[in-house]
Design a protein around this motif. Sequence first.
Motif, PDB file in Angstrom:
ATOM      1  N   GLY A  18      18.616  -9.300  17.716  1.00 35.85           N
ATOM      2  CA  GLY A  18      19.582  -9.843  16.754  1.00 35.85           C
ATOM      3  C   GLY A  18      19.323 -11.317  16.497  1.00 35.85           C
ATOM      4  O   GLY A  18      19.348 -11.786  15.351  1.00 35.85           O
ATOM      5  N   ALA A  19      19.061 -12.058  17.573  1.00 34.85           N
ATOM      6  CA  ALA A  19      18.765 -13.483  17.429  1.00 34.85           C
ATOM      7  C   ALA A  19      17.463 -13.681  16.662  1.00 34.85           C
ATOM      8  O   ALA A  19      17.362 -14.562  15.791  1.00 34.85           O
ATOM      9  CB  ALA A  19      18.689 -14.145  18.800  1.00 34.85           C
ATOM     10  N   GLN A  21      21.728  -3.956  25.833  1.00 31.60           N
ATOM     11  CA  GLN A  21      22.547  -5.021  25.241  1.00 31.60           C
ATOM     12  C   GLN A  21      21.750  -6.318  25.142  1.00 31.60           C
ATOM     13  O   GLN A  21      21.784  -7.009  24.122  1.00 31.60           O
ATOM     14  CB  GLN A  21      23.815  -5.224  26.075  1.00 31.60           C
ATOM     15  CG  GLN A  21      24.798  -6.201  25.487  1.00 31.60           C
ATOM     16  CD  GLN A  21      25.380  -5.710  24.173  1.00 31.60           C
ATOM     17  OE1 GLN A  21      25.541  -4.525  23.957  1.00 31.60           O
ATOM     18  NE2 GLN A  21      25.667  -6.631  23.286  1.00 31.60           N
ATOM     19  N   TRP A  22      21.011  -6.659  26.189  1.00 36.71           N
ATOM     20  CA  TRP A  22      20.215  -7.892  26.192  1.00 36.71           C
ATOM     21  C   TRP A  22      19.142  -7.817  25.116  1.00 36.71           C
ATOM     22  O   TRP A  22      18.920  -8.766  24.372  1.00 36.71           O
ATOM     23  CB  TRP A  22      19.592  -8.079  27.574  1.00 36.71           C
ATOM     24  CG  TRP A  22      18.688  -9.276  27.622  1.00 36.71           C
ATOM     25  CD1 TRP A  22      19.055 -10.576  27.735  1.00 36.71           C
ATOM     26  CD2 TRP A  22      17.264  -9.261  27.518  1.00 36.71           C
ATOM     27  NE1 TRP A  22      17.951 -11.384  27.728  1.00 36.71           N
ATOM     28  CE2 TRP A  22      16.826 -10.598  27.591  1.00 36.71           C
ATOM     29  CE3 TRP A  22      16.316  -8.255  27.393  1.00 36.71           C
ATOM     30  CZ2 TRP A  22      15.492 -10.951  27.537  1.00 36.71           C
ATOM     31  CZ3 TRP A  22      14.981  -8.609  27.337  1.00 36.71           C
ATOM     32  CH2 TRP A  22      14.592  -9.948  27.402  1.00 36.71           C
ATOM     33  N   ALA A  43      19.179  -5.922  22.401  1.00 36.11           N
ATOM     34  CA  ALA A  43      19.843  -5.959  21.092  1.00 36.11           C
ATOM     35  C   ALA A  43      20.190  -7.388  20.716  1.00 36.11           C
ATOM     36  O   ALA A  43      19.993  -7.812  19.570  1.00 36.11           O
ATOM     37  CB  ALA A  43      21.088  -5.081  21.105  1.00 36.11           C
ATOM     38  N   ASN A  44      20.707  -8.147  21.691  1.00 33.63           N
ATOM     39  CA  ASN A  44      21.023  -9.552  21.417  1.00 33.63           C
ATOM     40  C   ASN A  44      19.752 -10.344  21.104  1.00 33.63           C
ATOM     41  O   ASN A  44      19.742 -11.203  20.226  1.00 33.63           O
ATOM     42  CB  ASN A  44      21.760 -10.185  22.591  1.00 33.63           C
ATOM     43  CG  ASN A  44      23.200  -9.725  22.676  1.00 33.63           C
ATOM     44  OD1 ASN A  44      23.759  -9.259  21.686  1.00 33.63           O
ATOM     45  ND2 ASN A  44      23.796  -9.836  23.853  1.00 33.63           N
ATOM     46  N   SER A  45      18.692 -10.050  21.846  1.00 32.04           N
ATOM     47  CA  SER A  45      17.423 -10.739  21.625  1.00 32.04           C
ATOM     48  C   SER A  45      16.876 -10.434  20.231  1.00 32.04           C
ATOM     49  O   SER A  45      16.470 -11.339  19.496  1.00 32.04           O
ATOM     50  CB  SER A  45      16.422 -10.319  22.689  1.00 32.04           C
ATOM     51  OG  SER A  45      15.162 -10.899  22.436  1.00 32.04           O
TER      52      SER A  45
END
Length: 177
Positions: free
Chosen positions: A37-38, A30-31, A33-35
């Motif tokens: 994504g950003a 999740q981390w 993916a968020n990274s």
Amino acid sequence: MSAWLKQYKLFAAGAAVLVLMALSAAIAWQWQANSYGALLAEQGRAHETQLRLTAEANAAVILKQQTDRLVLETRLTTLDTNSTEKLTHAQTENDRLRREYSAADDERRRLRIEVKVARADAIVSAATGAGSLGDATSVELSAAAGSAVWDIRGGMISDREKLVYLQEWARAVRAGE
């Protein structure tokens, strides 16, 4: 029972470790993916900004080209108008002279051209006999030849004005580049 309890505790500890590992993997996933994504969002914004800047630069170039084209078309229109006026004036003058020539009496209708023979031609002319022309001799044209002179003169005027126009047009286009 103690062996069974030891196995159960070992199994429970193993299960807990597996659950913690799975939970850690899910959190890391999740981390990450968020990274990503950003990062992708930032790249998308940078790409949009670049596209906007490129479009603005292209629009500025097109606007300048349109302005330059309009200026060039205006100069060419003015050149065309002036050249047409000059040609019309010259042709009108030639037509006036032709009418004046046609309306003249026989004596005045004759065209006389003063001829100056070059030195090399004078030697050749002297060798040909008494029929040769000397320096500053007047030659009289026949009526048909005299009439043709006005056609020739009109063609020369037209050709000269067209040549001047085309040269000025080429200069204007070259200056507009």
